[in-house]
Design an enzyme around this catalytic site. Structure first.
Site, PDB file in Angstrom:
ATOM      1  N   ASP A   1       0.863  -1.175   0.000  1.00  0.00           N
ATOM      2  CA  ASP A   1       0.000   0.000   0.000  1.00  0.00           C
ATOM      3  C   ASP A   1       0.904   1.232   0.000  1.00  0.00           C
ATOM      4  O   ASP A   1       2.123   1.133   0.127  1.00  0.00           O
ATOM      5  CB  ASP A   1      -0.958  -0.019   1.205  1.00  0.00           C
ATOM      6  CG  ASP A   1      -2.189   0.839   0.936  1.00  0.00           C
ATOM      7  OD1 ASP A   1      -2.159   1.650  -0.022  1.00  0.00           O
ATOM      8  OD2 ASP A   1      -3.184   0.730   1.663  1.00  0.00           O
TER       9      ASP A   1
HETATM   10  C1  NOJ Z   1      -4.077   3.924   0.057  1.00  0.00           C
HETATM   11  C2  NOJ Z   1      -5.241   2.999   0.218  1.00  0.00           C
HETATM   12  O1  NOJ Z   1      -5.184   2.343   1.455  1.00  0.00           O
HETATM   13  C3  NOJ Z   1      -5.339   1.982  -0.888  1.00  0.00           C
HETATM   14  O2  NOJ Z   1      -6.507   1.245  -0.714  1.00  0.00           O
HETATM   15  C4  NOJ Z   1      -5.287   2.656  -2.225  1.00  0.00           C
HETATM   16  O3  NOJ Z   1      -5.474   1.728  -3.249  1.00  0.00           O
HETATM   17  C5  NOJ Z   1      -3.963   3.370  -2.349  1.00  0.00           C
HETATM   18  N1  NOJ Z   1      -3.863   4.380  -1.317  1.00  0.00           N
HETATM   19  C6  NOJ Z   1      -3.767   4.012  -3.711  1.00  0.00           C
HETATM   20  O4  NOJ Z   1      -4.579   5.087  -3.868  1.00  0.00           O
END
Ligand code: NOJ
Length: 759
Positions: free
Chosen positions: A290
């Site tokens: 993430d």
């Molecule tokens: C953080 C989020 O937790 C995740 O779900 C998301 O896909 C990413 N950012 C990218 O935007």
């Protein structure tokens, strides 16, 4: 001589096995291996590096370097394998061209984006779609979202989020399928299928991503990004099943999470990512971290610096680094120093190349960037019609006193009141990809379109919900003081036979980073309700929320309550369809609605405890609150219809089965009302006495059926070892002998019951 013939035999066997393995090496494997063999270590590391665009950010701004020129240089040098938040056919083509035409091997980028519940045409938030209990609708909405994203150059969505969410305080409950692993697994599979289709190389299919692996939804006190402390029994039986289902549905990628589990950052967990996901489950796609979750290993206190974080993450099985710059900065050096085996890097690269190959990017890196398609196939009438269909099936009728709904044709005046009544933005929900702001059909617009000139519609906003910033990153400020709109609202209510009162949450009250310590209605909404109630008791509350909310007084006093969630582009039309009876509501809650925030987390599949309370909710020395009942406001699986359904007793085809046997559970459901309707028939089991205490109920089957007025339908559910076992804390799946309860009903509380045993 003897030795010679043994040698010959050995050589012959070797030749056979070599030729077999050559034969079994697929085109894909051969392509990937040949390409890998040509790559330098730096190029390999590049494939594991993902950057965001600079104009759209879905996380804190990246640290260090990477101005526009630096990014361009890195793209040209093959140091970037993927980008997120670049979208639009032209923008993606340009970025792709930079890489394909300038880098030594011309390996195309894979473009990722958060396409969560629609791209331009918005569908209900995922929690809402799950309330339809119709996975086919989630497949359809994901297919349309994939198509709109694909024609904009996107190859990969960071969805579905398959985290089982039990805590209404956690803002991201809106993004999942609710609190149940069985329902969650059905939706996980459906969404993966919708995004990926039957063939990933189809020009309208995009790669899906099951996230956040794992446990993210169990953050302490529902505070986003927080630590997770869960036992392995919960991990295996509640958290992991939807992820496993996604693998069974051939999901192309996984995303890990920000959280630790019992102290270990999941981004560095080789148990989860290597042993389980890539090992036991046989997942052959890649895992993306993430946003900066590799960098956050250090912030958790589980590494001393970014270099150590990179080492832990690659060893733990994180293949691609989203915006931590840990891999691009340190992996080469870690290999040179002998701290990381290059084979681990090769493995990650192999996985990334494999998915790029399956998407067809090596055949045509630009096949997704089609300006003509982008113009003609986006936000079409067909897509909007689908959004309306999905939205109305997602709505849950929570209360309907004296048949206030559907609104009778005799009603000639309707007040439409509330801060969300003419809100064209909140129905779009959070995580709205490329939806145009304020483009949804509001409740007011939907009602006006439905009634035409025949009914007087008296609109008044009543009060504003927020007075502060409304966007993805800033904290909202709620209106606590401005009551200037109350007078007009009260007057509208006085002049009308029925009041539609639109209350709930702004779309930016739920979603990432939107945890709440209080889940009652914000601002002056309760007060507005109370004032309206003084002059008109025929109040239909149209509840628009991204989470379960606590509305005890409204639940008691309102005439009717319709939970619409954040219903998407066609929200207002879909609401009107239900309110005026064009569509008979069929949604059921995928998540428990608590009476107050102190009950959180609250869920139907709890364990009995050694001191369970009885029906009275009233003994001190038992497991209960002294100031509120244990029971929820509205239970899991609950939802009303404009008709009534009566359940027969359950019949079983046998009373005893073996551990590998099969049991058939039959039940008849009669529509005893006067209109046709769909019912979600739900089957639960309870393993009464097991080695490890089991929940009082576990959903193990459901079916949504249309039953005509007066008609009876008989449904059969099969129970086999797939449904009847559970995971021991060590992760072993076991079916145990003993007595079981089986329950069937229209929600998790009002059920018919029978017993059987496994021997
Ligand atoms: C953080 C989020 O937790 C995740 O779900 C998301 O896909 C990413 N950012 C990218 O935007």
């Amino acid at each position: 001589m003897k030795h010679f013939s043994l040698l010959m035999l050995f050589v012959a066997l070797l030749l056979v096995s070599c030729s077999q393995s050559q034969k079994s090496m697929s085109e894909e494997d051969r392509f990937v291996e040949e390409l890998l063999a040509k790559m330098t270590l730096a190029e390999k590391v590049g494939q594991l590096n993902q950057y965001t665009s600079r104009w759209e950010m879905t996380g804190p701004a990246p640290k260090g370097n990477a101005g526009a020129q630096d990014l361009l240089d890195q793209l040209k040098e093959g140091k970037v394998g993927s980008m997120l938040n670049v979208n639009g056919a032209e923008a993606t083509r340009k970025a792709q061209q930079t890489v394909v035409e300038n880098s030594r091997l011309g390996i195309p980028l894979i473009f990722g984006y958060d396409v969560i519940h629609g791209y331009k045409t918005m569908f209900p938030i995922p929690l809402g779609e799950a309330a339809s209990w119709n996975p086919e609708l989630a497949r359809l909405s994901s297919e349309i979202a994939a198509k709109e994203a694909a024609i904009s150059g996107i190859n990969w969505t960071f969805a579905p989020m398959v985290d089982v969410g039990r805590d209404a305080r956690w803002g991201r409950v809106m993004e999942g399928a609710g609190e149940d692993p069985y329902l969650g697994s059905a939706f996980a599979k459906a969404r993966v299928h919708g995004f990926q289709g039957d063939d990933l190389s189809d020009e309208f299919s995009i790669a899906a991503c099951a996230k956040h692996f794992a446990g993210y939804a169990f953050s302490e006190s529902g505070r986003d990004y927080n630590s997770v402390e869960i036992g392995s029994e919960t991990l295996h039986n509640i958290v992991l099943p939807p992820f496993k289902a996604a693998v069974e549905g051939d999901v192309a990628t996984f995303m890990n999470g920000f959280n630790t589990i019992n102290g270990e950052p999941v981004t560095a967990s080789s148990y989860l990512q290597r042993d389980l996901l890539k090992g036991k489950w046989g997942f052959d796609g890649f895992v993306v971290s993430d946003w900066n979750s590799i960098g956050e290993i250090e912030t958790h206190g589980a590494s001393a610096n970014l270099k150590e974080s990179a080492e832990r993450a690659i060893k733990g099985g994180s293949d691609m680094d989203m915006e931590a710059r840990a891999y691009i900065t340190h992996l080469e050096e870690l290999v040179t120093e002998g701290k990381v085996d290059e084979a681990l890097i090769d493995e990650g690269v192999r996985r990334v190349l494999r998915i790029k190959y399956r998407l067809g990017l090596f055949d045509d890196p630009y096949k997704y960037c089609n300006v003509e398609n982008e113009k003609n196939m986006m936000y079409t009438d067909e897509h909007r019609a689908a959004a309306r269909k999905v939205a109305r099936e997602s709505m849950v009728l929570l209360k309907n006193n004296k048949q206030l709904l559907p609104i009778s044709e005799k009603v000639k005046s309707i007040a439409v009141i509330g801060p969300l009544a003419n809100d064209k933005d909140s129905p779009l929900g959070n995580w709205r990809a490329k939806a145009d702001s304020h483009s949804a059909v509001s409740l007011l617009e939907g009602v006006k379109a439905a009634v035409g000139q025949s009914v007087k519609v008296n609109y008044a906003e009543g009060c504003k919900l927020s007075i502060g910033p409304r966007n993805f990153t800033d904290r909202m400020i709620f209106n606590e003081t401005d009551r200037s709109g109350f007078k007009a609202a009260i007057s509208a209510a006085r002049q009308s036979e029925v009041v539609l009162l639109a209350l709930g949450e702004d779309c930016y009250q739920s979603g990432e980073g939107r945890s709440m310590s209080d889940i009652t209605l914000k601002g002056l909404q309760q007060e507005l309700f109370d004032e309206i109630y003084k002059v008109n008791k025929n109040i239909v509350v149209v509840l628009m929320t991204g989470r379960p909310v606590a509305i005890p007084e409204i639940a008691e006093k309102a005439g009717a309550i319709l939970e619409t969630w954040h219903a998407g582009t066609e929200g207002g039309h879909a609401m009107a369809d239900v309110l005026f009876g064009k569509y008979n509501p069929s949604g059921k809650l995928p998540v428990t609605f608590p009476r107050n925030v102190g009950q959180c987390p609250i869920f139907y599949n709890y364990k009995n405890t050694g001191r369970p309370i009885g029906q009275t909710d009233a003994w001190v020395l038992y497991s209960c609150y002294n100031d509120t009942p244990n029971s929820p406001q509205f239970p899991f699986g609950y939802g009303l219809s404009y008709t009534q359904f009566e359940y027969s007793d359950i019949t079983l085809d046998k009373n005893t089965i073996t551990k590998v046997g099969e049991l058939t559970v039959n039940v008849s459901v009669t529509n005893t009302g006067s209109v046709d309707g769909e019912e979600v028939v739900q089957l639960y089991i309870q393993d009464i006495a097991a080695t490890y205490a089991r929940p009082v109920k576990e959903l193990k089957g459901f079916e949504k059926v249309m039953i005509k007025a007066g008609e009876t339908k008989t449904l059969s559910f099969k129970l086999t070892e797939t449904e009847l076992g559970y995971y021991f804390p060590c992760g072993t799946y076991t079916v145990e002998a003993g007595q079981f309860n089986v329950f069937v009903g229209g929600n998790s509380v009002d059920v018919k019951q029978a017993q059987f045993s496994i021997e």
